[in-house]
Each structure stands twice: as structure tokens, then as C-alpha cells.
Design an enzyme around this catalytic site. Structure first.
Site, PDB file in Angstrom:
ATOM      1  N   CYS A  45      46.273  32.161  42.682  1.00  0.00           N
ATOM      2  CA  CYS A  45      46.407  30.703  42.881  1.00  0.00           C
ATOM      3  C   CYS A  45      47.381  30.104  41.876  1.00  0.00           C
ATOM      4  O   CYS A  45      48.157  29.199  42.206  1.00  0.00           O
ATOM      5  CB  CYS A  45      45.054  30.020  42.728  1.00  0.00           C
ATOM      6  SG  CYS A  45      43.802  30.685  43.805  1.00  0.00           S
TER       7      CYS A  45
HETATM    8  C1  BEZ Z   1      42.842  34.892  42.998  1.00  0.00           C
HETATM    9  O1  BEZ Z   1      43.706  35.019  42.166  1.00  0.00           O
HETATM   10  O2  BEZ Z   1      42.566  33.806  43.491  1.00  0.00           O
HETATM   11  C2  BEZ Z   1      42.106  36.093  43.496  1.00  0.00           C
HETATM   12  C3  BEZ Z   1      42.623  37.343  43.272  1.00  0.00           C
HETATM   13  C4  BEZ Z   1      41.951  38.461  43.754  1.00  0.00           C
HETATM   14  C5  BEZ Z   1      40.765  38.302  44.455  1.00  0.00           C
HETATM   15  C6  BEZ Z   1      40.266  37.022  44.660  1.00  0.00           C
HETATM   16  C7  BEZ Z   1      40.936  35.914  44.194  1.00  0.00           C
END
Ligand code: BEZ
Length: 212
Positions: A45
Site C-alpha cells: 500500500c
Molecule cells: C500489503 O502490503 O498491504 C500486504 C502485503 C502482503 C500481504 C498482505 C498485504
């Protein structure tokens, strides 16, 4: 029921990092992109919001207003935004909705319980100036979206809206586009002065109308 292409995008009011907003008022007559993230302080994100901020000029050129959403509270968003700016060398100045009551997530069906009970998946909606849903994409939490692809789709949607053309597989800006089936070849020749190449009666190309 989940939203489908052509449906009216639901309006809402929300607390965001840029203050309280009414979604429709924020969009005005522009195109809009509403996109969700699983959670604050997560790696994928962080890169996605950073990339969106770095592409600010590209979104502005296309008249697109962006709006992010995740189900964390406003204090968390404000702290995380500093991290995004620091690590991605950007300035996030578009609103990030604090959807801790999951109201926007519910309106847009962004929580897919079999993927995660609590967090939103990576949903992205492109909304037209008529407030209708033009594109829906859904990615899992572990895959960051390709924002150049998002821009490419916006280009295609805007060409369709403004010039009645479609875009072929793997089309890139500047390449020939397709005359939509509802236009006869006779009318297409008049409408597209740069020329119409008829490969089959149903497969007709013309140079991209808004490029010199
Ligand atoms: C994330 O960075 O949002 C994320 C990365 C791996 C698994 C779930 C979320």
C-alpha cells in the site's frame, strides 16, 4: 448487491486526510478514481499511494480526481502519510478516507470475507463525469496494481466517451484505435477525417482522433 459497470456510483460523506468531503462534491464534473487498500503501514500500500502521488500530473492531465480508502482511523492515516512521503519521495495530497466504520467499504463491496474478514481488498473504481461506474478492478492484498495500466484504461474510456472509438488488445496511447460497431463505415469515413482502414466490415481502424 455488488456494483456493476454502468451503475450509479454511490455518494457518501467521509472524514479524510484532506478534511471532511462529500464524494460527489469532491468529484465535481471530473472523472474519479476510488481505490481501496488493506491497511495503513503495510508495504504494498505504501508503494501504491506513493506511485499515485508521483503520477499526480498524469491524473490532472486527464481531469481525474483520486481518492484512496482504507479502514484505519484518521490519526493512523496522517502518521502513515508522512512515511509514504518519506519513503516514496512524494507528497500525498489527495484524500485518504478514514473508513474505520467500513461504510465506504460496504457501499462499494470492498471487503471480500473469504480473502480477509476485516481488511479491504485492492478494489479500484473509475467513475465518469456522469457518476456512473466505468471500470472495476480487484486485486489481492499481495499484488500492487499497475498505475500505468490504470492511466491506459482511463485514456481508453475517455476516447470512447469523446470520440466513439474503442481500443484493441494491448493498445497504447498514440496507436490506432477501433471504430465502434454502432457506427457504419460510411459514417465513420465522415467522422474520422484521418482515415478508416477496413480489415473486415466489423474490424475498422482509425488513427487516434485526439493525437496530431
Ligand atoms: C500489503 O502490503 O498491504 C500486504 C502485503 C502482503 C500481504 C498482505 C498485504
Amino acid at each position: 448487491m455488488s456494483l456493476r459497470l454502468g451503475d450509479a456510483a454511490p455518494n457518501f460523506k467521509a472524514v479524510t486526510t484532506e478534511g471532511e468531503i462529500d464524494f460527489y462534491e469532491y468529484l465535481g464534473d471530473n472523472w474519479g478514481i476510488l481505490f481501496s487498500h488493506p491497511a495503513d503501514y503495510t508495504p504494498v500500500c505504501t508503494t501504491e499511494l506513493g506511485k499515485t502521488a508521483l503520477l499526480k500530473g498524469e491524473f490532472a492531465k486527464r481531469g481525474v480526481k483520486v481518492l484512496a480508502v482504507s479502514v484505519d482511523p484518521i490519526d493512523s492515516h496522517l502518521g502513515w502519510r508522512n512515511d509514504i512521503n518519506e519513503t516514496q519521495s512524494c507528497t500525498v495530497d489527495f484524500p485518504i478516507i478514514a473508513d474505520d466504520k467500513r461504510e465506504v467499504a460496504a457501499l462499494y463491496d470492498m471487503i471480500h470475507p473469504n480473502a480477509s474478514e476485516k481488511a479491504t481488498v485492492r478494489s479500484l473504481f473509475v467513475i465518469g463525469p456522469d457518476k456512473k461506474v466505468k471500470l472495476i478492478i480487484t486485486y489481492p492484498a499481495s499484488t500492487g496494481r499497475n498505475f500505468f495500466e490504470v492511466l491506459r484504461v482511463v485514456d481508453s474510456l475517455q476516447l470512447t466517451a469523446n470520440y466513439s472509438v474503442a481500443t484493441p488488445a494491448d493498445w497504447k496511447a498514440g496507436e490506432d484505435v477501433i471504430v465502434v460497431p454502432s457506427i457504419s463505415t460510411e459514417d465513420a469515413v465522415k467522422k474520422f477525417p484521418k482515415g478508416v482502414k477496413v480489415v473486415k466490415p466489423y474490424l475498422r481502424y482509425t488513427p487516434q482522433p485526439n493525437q496530431n
